[in-house]
Design a protein around this motif. Structure first.
Motif, PDB file in Angstrom:
ATOM      1  N   LEU A  16       0.673  -1.183  -0.055  1.00 41.68           N
ATOM      2  CA  LEU A  16       0.183   0.214   0.164  1.00 41.68           C
ATOM      3  C   LEU A  16       0.964   1.359  -0.058  1.00 41.68           C
ATOM      4  N   ASP A  17       2.007   1.195   0.859  1.00 39.05           N
ATOM      5  CA  ASP A  17       2.684   2.598   0.997  1.00 39.05           C
ATOM      6  C   ASP A  17       3.749   2.686  -0.344  1.00 39.05           C
ATOM      7  N   GLY A  18       3.959   1.419  -1.034  1.00 42.76           N
ATOM      8  CA  GLY A  18       4.997   1.684  -1.976  1.00 42.76           C
ATOM      9  C   GLY A  18       4.752   2.200  -3.359  1.00 42.76           C
ATOM     10  N   GLN A  19       5.857   2.670  -4.035  1.00 43.61           N
ATOM     11  CA  GLN A  19       5.657   3.182  -5.419  1.00 43.61           C
ATOM     12  C   GLN A  19       5.293   2.149  -6.349  1.00 43.61           C
ATOM     13  N   ILE A  20       5.028   2.452  -7.453  1.00 49.25           N
ATOM     14  CA  ILE A  20       4.737   1.481  -8.581  1.00 49.25           C
ATOM     15  C   ILE A  20       5.450   0.434  -8.740  1.00 49.25           C
ATOM     16  N   ARG A  21       6.957   0.718  -8.630  1.00 45.64           N
ATOM     17  CA  ARG A  21       8.094  -0.256  -9.253  1.00 45.64           C
ATOM     18  C   ARG A  21       7.887  -1.431  -7.874  1.00 45.64           C
ATOM     19  N   SER A  22       7.962  -0.790  -6.443  1.00 43.38           N
ATOM     20  CA  SER A  22       7.893  -1.716  -5.431  1.00 43.38           C
ATOM     21  C   SER A  22       6.607  -2.655  -5.251  1.00 43.38           C
ATOM     22  N   LYS A  23       5.760  -2.204  -5.854  1.00 43.94           N
ATOM     23  CA  LYS A  23       4.342  -2.891  -5.768  1.00 43.94           C
ATOM     24  C   LYS A  23       4.365  -4.114  -6.921  1.00 43.94           C
ATOM     25  N   ARG A  24       5.013  -3.765  -8.029  1.00 45.07           N
ATOM     26  CA  ARG A  24       5.177  -4.491  -9.135  1.00 45.07           C
ATOM     27  C   ARG A  24       6.358  -5.830  -8.475  1.00 45.07           C
ATOM     28  N   ARG A  25       7.369  -5.291  -7.838  1.00 50.88           N
ATOM     29  CA  ARG A  25       8.256  -6.506  -7.053  1.00 50.88           C
ATOM     30  C   ARG A  25       7.678  -7.397  -6.158  1.00 50.88           C
ATOM     31  N   ILE A  26       6.727  -6.820  -5.199  1.00 51.25           N
ATOM     32  CA  ILE A  26       5.907  -7.634  -4.361  1.00 51.25           C
ATOM     33  C   ILE A  26       5.333  -8.600  -5.161  1.00 51.25           C
ATOM     34  N   LEU A  27       4.358  -8.111  -6.090  1.00 52.29           N
ATOM     35  CA  LEU A  27       3.704  -9.157  -7.078  1.00 52.29           C
ATOM     36  C   LEU A  27       4.428 -10.192  -7.703  1.00 52.29           C
ATOM     37  N   ARG A  28       5.485  -9.843  -8.148  1.00 52.96           N
ATOM     38  CA  ARG A  28       6.410 -10.769  -8.813  1.00 52.96           C
ATOM     39  C   ARG A  28       7.018 -11.817  -8.009  1.00 52.96           C
ATOM     40  N   ALA A  29       7.253 -11.455  -6.480  1.00 50.52           N
ATOM     41  CA  ALA A  29       7.614 -12.325  -5.468  1.00 50.52           C
ATOM     42  C   ALA A  29       6.446 -13.353  -5.191  1.00 50.52           C
ATOM     43  N   MET A  30       5.473 -12.972  -5.420  1.00 48.08           N
ATOM     44  CA  MET A  30       4.163 -13.803  -5.134  1.00 48.08           C
ATOM     45  C   MET A  30       3.712 -14.810  -6.167  1.00 48.08           C
ATOM     46  N   THR A  31       4.331 -14.600  -7.075  1.00 38.75           N
ATOM     47  CA  THR A  31       3.819 -15.239  -8.599  1.00 38.75           C
ATOM     48  C   THR A  31       3.275 -16.543  -8.385  1.00 38.75           C
ATOM     49  N   ASP A  32       4.054 -17.462  -7.764  1.00 37.74           N
ATOM     50  CA  ASP A  32       3.656 -18.867  -7.715  1.00 37.74           C
ATOM     51  C   ASP A  32       3.394 -19.416  -6.141  1.00 37.74           C
ATOM     52  N   TRP A  33       3.037 -18.372  -5.341  1.00 39.79           N
ATOM     53  CA  TRP A  33       2.732 -18.616  -4.044  1.00 39.79           C
ATOM     54  C   TRP A  33       1.197 -19.558  -3.986  1.00 39.79           C
ATOM     55  N   PRO A  34       1.136 -20.362  -3.240  1.00 43.22           N
ATOM     56  CA  PRO A  34      -0.138 -21.244  -3.248  1.00 43.22           C
ATOM     57  C   PRO A  34      -1.224 -20.281  -2.491  1.00 43.22           C
ATOM     58  N   VAL A  35      -2.380 -19.935  -3.296  1.00 46.23           N
ATOM     59  CA  VAL A  35      -3.418 -19.137  -2.788  1.00 46.23           C
ATOM     60  C   VAL A  35      -4.274 -19.647  -1.638  1.00 46.23           C
ATOM     61  N   HIS A  36      -4.335 -21.197  -1.467  1.00 41.34           N
ATOM     62  CA  HIS A  36      -5.388 -21.594  -0.568  1.00 41.34           C
ATOM     63  C   HIS A  36      -4.612 -21.832   0.863  1.00 41.34           C
ATOM     64  N   GLU A  37      -3.419 -21.581   0.869  1.00 45.73           N
ATOM     65  CA  GLU A  37      -2.903 -21.500   2.504  1.00 45.73           C
ATOM     66  C   GLU A  37      -3.056 -20.070   3.154  1.00 45.73           C
ATOM     67  N   GLN A  38      -4.062 -20.134   3.989  1.00 43.71           N
ATOM     68  CA  GLN A  38      -4.528 -18.856   4.562  1.00 43.71           C
ATOM     69  C   GLN A  38      -4.253 -18.873   6.048  1.00 43.71           C
ATOM     70  N   PRO A  39      -3.534 -17.954   6.611  1.00 41.94           N
ATOM     71  CA  PRO A  39      -3.775 -17.961   7.927  1.00 41.94           C
ATOM     72  C   PRO A  39      -4.928 -17.565   8.601  1.00 41.94           C
ATOM     73  N   THR A  40      -5.431 -17.582   9.790  1.00 41.81           N
ATOM     74  CA  THR A  40      -6.740 -17.358  10.369  1.00 41.81           C
ATOM     75  C   THR A  40      -6.792 -15.724  10.287  1.00 41.81           C
ATOM     76  N   GLY A  41      -7.984 -15.628   9.779  1.00 44.64           N
ATOM     77  CA  GLY A  41      -8.500 -14.027   9.766  1.00 44.64           C
ATOM     78  C   GLY A  41      -7.923 -13.275   8.699  1.00 44.64           C
ATOM     79  N   PHE A  42      -8.128 -11.901   8.352  1.00 48.28           N
ATOM     80  CA  PHE A  42      -7.773 -11.333   7.207  1.00 48.28           C
ATOM     81  C   PHE A  42      -7.442  -9.891   7.441  1.00 48.28           C
ATOM     82  N   ASP A  43      -6.483  -9.376   6.698  1.00 49.19           N
ATOM     83  CA  ASP A  43      -6.200  -7.810   6.795  1.00 49.19           C
ATOM     84  C   ASP A  43      -7.261  -7.069   6.071  1.00 49.19           C
ATOM     85  N   PRO A  44      -8.154  -6.132   6.393  1.00 49.39           N
ATOM     86  CA  PRO A  44      -9.158  -5.498   5.342  1.00 49.39           C
ATOM     87  C   PRO A  44      -8.277  -4.845   4.291  1.00 49.39           C
ATOM     88  N   ALA A  45      -7.291  -4.193   4.909  1.00 45.49           N
ATOM     89  CA  ALA A  45      -6.247  -3.536   3.581  1.00 45.49           C
ATOM     90  C   ALA A  45      -7.433  -2.928   2.420  1.00 45.49           C
TER      91      ALA A  45
END
Length: 375
Positions: A248-277
């Motif tokens: 949320l706080d990052g510039q566009i390049r920082s945001k894109r780096r975060i998305l690239r890092a999560m590219t193949d992360w499993p989406v169904h492994e979810q901790p309890t709760g959520f961050d409304p964000a």
């Protein structure tokens, strides 16, 4: 009994169900004389009165009876056995009483949080409030994805029979294709129908990968980077929650780096709760969504379901967006030669009540058409 006598009998039986607190067992055929059935009928009756006010009258209809409440009319399908006892009873979708513009705005503004609505009748503005303020709209963003698919099919660069595959990078959470095997191939037609009619998330992300994130960002520069649904889930609900604030706080390049890092992360492994964000979302104005639904409403995907507006108008093209704290309804309806387009959004960090929201939007659309439905 003649058809007229049958209709009159249906009115009498339905009226009695609402007039008498205790439902008589002999009202129903023997197969339905069980406590659970009678309890459920009584519960449905009480819920209708609570939602729509007192029952004012019951009139005959082609399928049984029309129940006229203070705030809605509700068709009831009813059948009888040879002894005149109820063999089947079904309450159809409520048809809301029209709200005039001042009543619609008053009800809309009574809700906490941030709101926007834009309504057109035959292409002219009928009602507007914050219509040019971007708000979070959840899955309503999928209208933009659909528009780009339609454009490419029409120019010949894609075909409805083309096959695209689910990948680790597009497997998302919830919907028809949730947990389907990686490398499953699906036609473009199937993907679009699932995305619009069932708001399927995996099909949406397959299409985003097919079209290209950069393409969608050119169409909607406000939404950069243009999120896939799996990325939203990872940042709000999943393994990427610890990165949400940095995103949320990052510039566009920082945001894109975060998305690239999560590219193949499993989406169904979810901790309890959520961050409304609330900033991790797709943002559109009500006017933009009205314009979008007007451009794409002829697409075949809208033939599957009209959502909560099913059966209320001759034709309905509908898309909703729902998340914790976010609700959007966008639709185009046509009836008796009149066209109404509407997009309404409600954002509230403390939560939204979709039932209340739906009743306001339905009443507003009925008011724009300008007559009572179902009679």
């Amino acid at each position: 009994m003649t058809q007229v006598q049958n209709a009159q009998y249906a009115v009498a039986v339905v009226s009695r169900l609402f007039e008498e607190r205790e439902i008589a067992h002999d009202t129903f055929a023997p197969a339905l004389r069980v406590p659970d059935i009678l309890r459920r009928v009584a519960q449905a009756r009480d819920e209708l009165i609570e939602r729509f006010g007192p029952l004012q009258s019951v009139v005959p209809s082609a399928k049984g009876a029309m129940l006229l409440f203070r705030a809605a009319s509700i068709p009831a399908r009813i059948s009888f056995d040879t002894d005149g006892r109820v063999g089947g009873l079904y309450f159809e979708t409520p048809r809301h009483e029209p709200l005039d513009r001042s009543a619609a705005l008053s009800l809309f503004n009574s809700k906490p949080g941030r709101k926007a609505i834009y309504v057109q009748r035959d292409g002219s503005e009928w009602l507007s409030y914050n219509q040019d303020v971007p708000l979070a709209v959840g899955s309503a963003f999928k209208l933009l994805v659909y528009e780009e698919v339609l454009r490419r099919v029409r120019n010949g660069s894609l075909a409805w029979t083309d096959i695209a595959h689910i990948t680790q990078c597009s497997a998302s959470f919830g919907g028809i294709f949730d947990r389907w095997p990686i490398e499953t191939g699906l036609t473009l037609s199937s993907l679009c129908n699932a995305m619009i009619a069932a708001s399927d998330n995996t099909s949406t992300d397959v299409l985003i990968d097919l079209l290209g994130r950069s393409t969608l960002e050119r169409l909607s520069p406000r939404n950069r980077p243009f999120l896939k649904t799996r990325e939203m889930f990872l940042l709000k609900f999943g393994l990427g929650r610890h990165l949400a604030r940095r995103f949320l706080d990052g510039q566009i390049r920082s945001k894109r780096r975060i998305l690239r890092a999560m590219t193949d992360w499993p989406v169904h492994e979810q901790p309890t709760g959520f961050d409304p964000a609330p900033g991790i979302e797709w943002f559109f104005t009500a006017r933009e969504l009205v314009q979008l639904i007007e451009r794409v409403h002829t697409g075949q995907a809208f033939q599957v379901s009209g959502g909560p507006f099913d059966g209320e108008y001759e034709t309905v093209s509908f898309k909703a967006g729902r998340e914790p704290g976010v609700i959007n309804y966008t639709l185009r309806a046509e009836h008796s030669g009149v066209v109404v387009t509407c997009s309404a959004t409600w954002n509230n960090d403390g939560g939204v009540d979709e039932d209340d929201f739906a009743e306001i939007v339905k009443g507003t659309v009925a008011g724009c058409f300008g007559y009572r439905l179902g009679l």
